[in-house]
Design a protein around this motif. Structure first.
Motif, PDB file in Angstrom:
ATOM      1  N   GLN A  60      36.819   7.740  71.016  1.00  0.00           N
ATOM      2  CA  GLN A  60      37.551   7.045  69.963  1.00  0.00           C
ATOM      3  C   GLN A  60      36.657   6.538  68.837  1.00  0.00           C
ATOM      4  OE1 GLN A  60      41.020   6.757  69.809  1.00  0.00           O
ATOM      5  NE2 GLN A  60      40.798   8.251  71.445  1.00  0.00           N
ATOM      6  N   LYS A 100      38.050  -1.612  64.854  1.00  0.00           N
ATOM      7  CA  LYS A 100      39.060  -2.571  64.418  1.00  0.00           C
ATOM      8  C   LYS A 100      40.455  -2.115  64.855  1.00  0.00           C
ATOM      9  CE  LYS A 100      40.393  -5.278  60.410  1.00  0.00           C
ATOM     10  NZ  LYS A 100      40.143  -5.551  58.998  1.00  0.00           N
ATOM     11  N   GLN A 101      40.728  -0.812  64.753  1.00  0.00           N
ATOM     12  CA  GLN A 101      42.019  -0.270  65.181  1.00  0.00           C
ATOM     13  C   GLN A 101      42.235  -0.440  66.683  1.00  0.00           C
ATOM     14  OE1 GLN A 101      41.895   3.803  63.875  1.00  0.00           O
ATOM     15  NE2 GLN A 101      42.391   3.291  61.744  1.00  0.00           N
ATOM     16  N   ARG A 109      35.692   1.010  61.458  1.00  0.00           N
ATOM     17  CA  ARG A 109      37.132   1.112  61.216  1.00  0.00           C
ATOM     18  C   ARG A 109      37.884   1.427  62.508  1.00  0.00           C
ATOM     19  NH1 ARG A 109      36.742   4.698  57.590  1.00  0.00           N
ATOM     20  NH2 ARG A 109      37.269   6.518  58.828  1.00  0.00           N
ATOM     21  N   LYS A 110      37.365   2.355  63.296  1.00  0.00           N
ATOM     22  CA  LYS A 110      38.005   2.727  64.556  1.00  0.00           C
ATOM     23  C   LYS A 110      37.976   1.570  65.556  1.00  0.00           C
ATOM     24  CE  LYS A 110      38.938   6.690  65.441  1.00  0.00           C
ATOM     25  NZ  LYS A 110      40.205   7.349  65.559  1.00  0.00           N
TER      26      LYS A 110
END
Length: 101
Positions: free
Chosen positions: A98, A23-24, A20-21
């Motif tokens: 991140q 993709k962000q 998820r991170k």
């Protein structure tokens, strides 16, 4: 009997948190081809960083094994310990901060 030092990451694949991170951030991740690293970070198909020592746990691992309170404490300590290097965009330290914490 002997237990491998890398047991905390072996076979667990990439966490949904890290996916998820990534993709962000607009990067792709895969399991690292370097034997002592967890993830390779790719941007436009090129590896820009290999992050996370396999012998160390990360936020999603702590969260799964010991719960949110413990994981949050470990996250705070990680961020304090790496404060001087984790803010420069594009560095391995930035991506580790991140994607894993």
């Amino acid at each position: 009997m002997y237990e491998p030092i890398y047991k905390c990451f072996e076979g667990s694949g990439i966490s949904a948190y890290s996916k998820r991170k990534a993709k962000q951030l607009g990067v792709k991740i895969r399991e690292s081809k370097q034997p002592k690293k967890k993830l390779d970070v790719l941007h436009d198909g090129d590896v820009v960083a290999s992050i996370g020592a396999k012998g160390y746990k990360d936020y999603p691992t702590h969260l799964k094994e010991k719960g949110k309170d413990f994981a949050d404490k470990r996250r705070i300590l990680y961020k304090k310990r790496h404060e001087s290097t984790r803010h420069k965009v594009g560095t391995p330290s930035y991506y580790a901060d991140q994607l894993l914490w």
